[in-house]
Design a protein around this motif. Structure first.
Motif, mmCIF file in Angstrom:
data_model
loop_
_atom_site.group_PDB
_atom_site.id
_atom_site.type_symbol
_atom_site.label_atom_id
_atom_site.label_comp_id
_atom_site.label_asym_id
_atom_site.label_seq_id
_atom_site.Cartn_x
_atom_site.Cartn_y
_atom_site.Cartn_z
ATOM 1 N N ARG A 1 6.418 -14.336 -49.802
ATOM 2 C CA ARG A 1 5.540 -13.163 -49.701
ATOM 3 C C ARG A 1 6.100 -12.190 -48.669
ATOM 4 O O ARG A 1 6.941 -12.546 -47.836
ATOM 5 C CB ARG A 1 4.120 -13.594 -49.360
ATOM 6 N N VAL A 2 5.625 -10.966 -48.731
ATOM 7 C CA VAL A 2 6.117 -9.928 -47.828
ATOM 8 C C VAL A 2 5.959 -10.362 -46.378
ATOM 9 O O VAL A 2 6.850 -10.156 -45.548
ATOM 10 C CB VAL A 2 5.368 -8.612 -48.100
ATOM 11 N N MET B 1 8.821 -9.714 -43.355
ATOM 12 C CA MET B 1 8.677 -8.356 -42.849
ATOM 13 C C MET B 1 8.945 -8.277 -41.341
ATOM 14 O O MET B 1 8.794 -9.252 -40.605
ATOM 15 C CB MET B 1 7.272 -7.821 -43.155
ATOM 16 N N LEU C 1 7.321 -11.116 -52.637
ATOM 17 C CA LEU C 1 8.508 -10.351 -52.282
ATOM 18 C C LEU C 1 9.157 -9.741 -53.518
ATOM 19 O O LEU C 1 9.650 -8.610 -53.491
ATOM 20 C CB LEU C 1 9.495 -11.277 -51.559
ATOM 21 N N SER C 2 9.139 -10.475 -54.615
ATOM 22 C CA SER C 2 9.708 -9.955 -55.857
ATOM 23 C C SER C 2 8.946 -8.734 -56.351
ATOM 24 O O SER C 2 9.534 -7.790 -56.895
ATOM 25 C CB SER C 2 9.710 -11.041 -56.931
ATOM 26 N N LEU D 1 9.072 -3.670 -44.538
ATOM 27 C CA LEU D 1 9.965 -4.444 -45.394
ATOM 28 C C LEU D 1 11.095 -3.552 -45.863
ATOM 29 O O LEU D 1 10.857 -2.498 -46.446
ATOM 30 C CB LEU D 1 9.204 -4.993 -46.609
ATOM 31 N N ASP E 1 16.090 -7.015 -46.635
ATOM 32 C CA ASP E 1 15.358 -8.253 -46.366
ATOM 33 C C ASP E 1 15.152 -9.045 -47.645
ATOM 34 O O ASP E 1 15.245 -10.281 -47.647
ATOM 35 C CB ASP E 1 13.994 -7.940 -45.734
ATOM 36 N N CYS E 2 14.888 -8.347 -48.747
ATOM 37 C CA CYS E 2 14.713 -9.010 -50.041
ATOM 38 C C CYS E 2 16.012 -9.656 -50.492
ATOM 39 O O CYS E 2 16.014 -10.795 -50.982
ATOM 40 C CB CYS E 2 14.243 -8.010 -51.087
#
Length: 324
Positions: free
Chosen positions: A204-205, A209, A285-286, A313, A317-318
């Motif tokens: 998750r974000v 983050m 996150l996706s 974010l 980071d992803c």
């Protein structure tokens, strides 16, 4: 391609097609008429306070390892026990409250005998997976899951092929039935798969983050000179315009270009884009990456309840987390 090579290619593809058809037919037969004791086997595992101990010898042992791994990763504590090692001290890994799933195509695997006797002595339930209904293993088990009496797919009809495929698929069916009975969720799946692509899919974000002093934050009345210093120092290419903890807008490189005329005489609030694209801490996150891709932006401010800034974010980071 020469005619000889084309003929060889076609011959080998025909072998593949024959094997796949034979194994698919056995699976289809099992799907039409699942083993009679399947529901009892699921209930036996659900009612057991301990673990599931899965064992088998040879090719059945390889299948047993996979079944144990699948069970363990989907909410049913399980382990693989090698039957030969069990006879040399590892029987101590099996305890009251456990359930054993024992795999043997013939039901007469000699190496399983000590394990079977141990379970009978201490009242440990056994689920047998075998092709022979009147075999020793099937008779000794509380539940016998009988595989289809289908021919092996190999040319000599002896190498474990169809039988191991059926046993593997039956193990998957048990694992899925147990998942559904336990209400095993995607979030729980992530707990057991924190690494690699599977783990990344459930991040998750809030997991990646940037927070606190890492955030480029300015007030609405901050001059653009000071705002540019903040943007450069934090290195994200954006600045969040925040008033009393609440996000009022964002300044990006695009905002700077659009306001070049007289930029240094303006305030952050006058340059910022109000109501920017944002993420929430709970967002996958996706999903956040998809939002950035759709709108061709490199960063998202993360906003919580009452519009309060919680983090930032960045697309990098992803990528670092394995979401791409």
């Amino acid at each position: 391609m020469t005619p000889e090579r084309a003929t060889e290619r076609d011959r080998l593809r025909a072998v593949a097609a024959r094997v796949l058809r034979m194994e698919a037919a056995a699976l289809a037969a099992m799907a039409e008429d699942p083993p009679e004791g399947f529901a009892r086997a699921v209930r036996l595992v659900l009612d057991a306070p301990g673990r599931v101990v899965v064992s088998g010898m040879g090719k059945s042992g390889h299948v047993a390892r996979k079944i144990a791994a699948t069970l363990a990763s989907t909410g049913t504590p399980a382990l693989f026990l090698h039957p030969a090692e069990a006879s040399h001290g590892d029987l101590g890994m099996v305890a009251g409250g456990d359930v054993c799933i024992l795999l043997s195509n013939s039901g007469e695997t000699r190496e399983l005998s000590d394990l079977v006797q141990y379970t009978r002595r201490f009242g440990i339930p056994v689920i047998a997976v075998t092709r022979v209904a009147d075999s020793t293993l099937a008779r000794q088990a509380e539940v016998a899951l009988i595989l289809p009496d289908a021919p092996e797919a190999c040319t000599i009809g002896m190498a474990p092929t169809t039988s191991t495929t059926c046993a593997l698929a039956l193990g998957d069916a048990l694992a899925v039935a147990l998942m559904e009975a336990r209400g095993f969720s995607a979030e729980a799946f992530h707990v057991f798969h924190p690494g690699g692509k599977l783990g990344a899919q459930f991040l998750r974000v809030s997991d990646v983050m940037h927070v606190g002093d890492a955030l480029p934050v300015v007030a609405p009345d901050t001059g653009m000179g000071e705002t540019l210093v903040e943007m450069s120092a934090k290195g994200f290419g954006v600045a969040a315009v925040v008033e009393e903890g609440r996000l009022r807008g964002v300044i990006t490189d695009g905002d700077l270009r659009r306001n070049l005329d007289g930029l240094m005489g303006r305030t952050a609030g006058a340059v910022a884009t109000p109501d920017p694209r944002i993420a929430t801490p709970e967002m996958l996150l996706s999903e956040a990456l998809g939002l950035m891709n759709r709108h061709k932006i490199g960063a998202l401010l993360v906003v919580g309840e009452e519009g309060r800034l919680r983090g930032l974010l960045h697309i990098h980071d992803c990528l670092r987390a394995g979401v791409a």
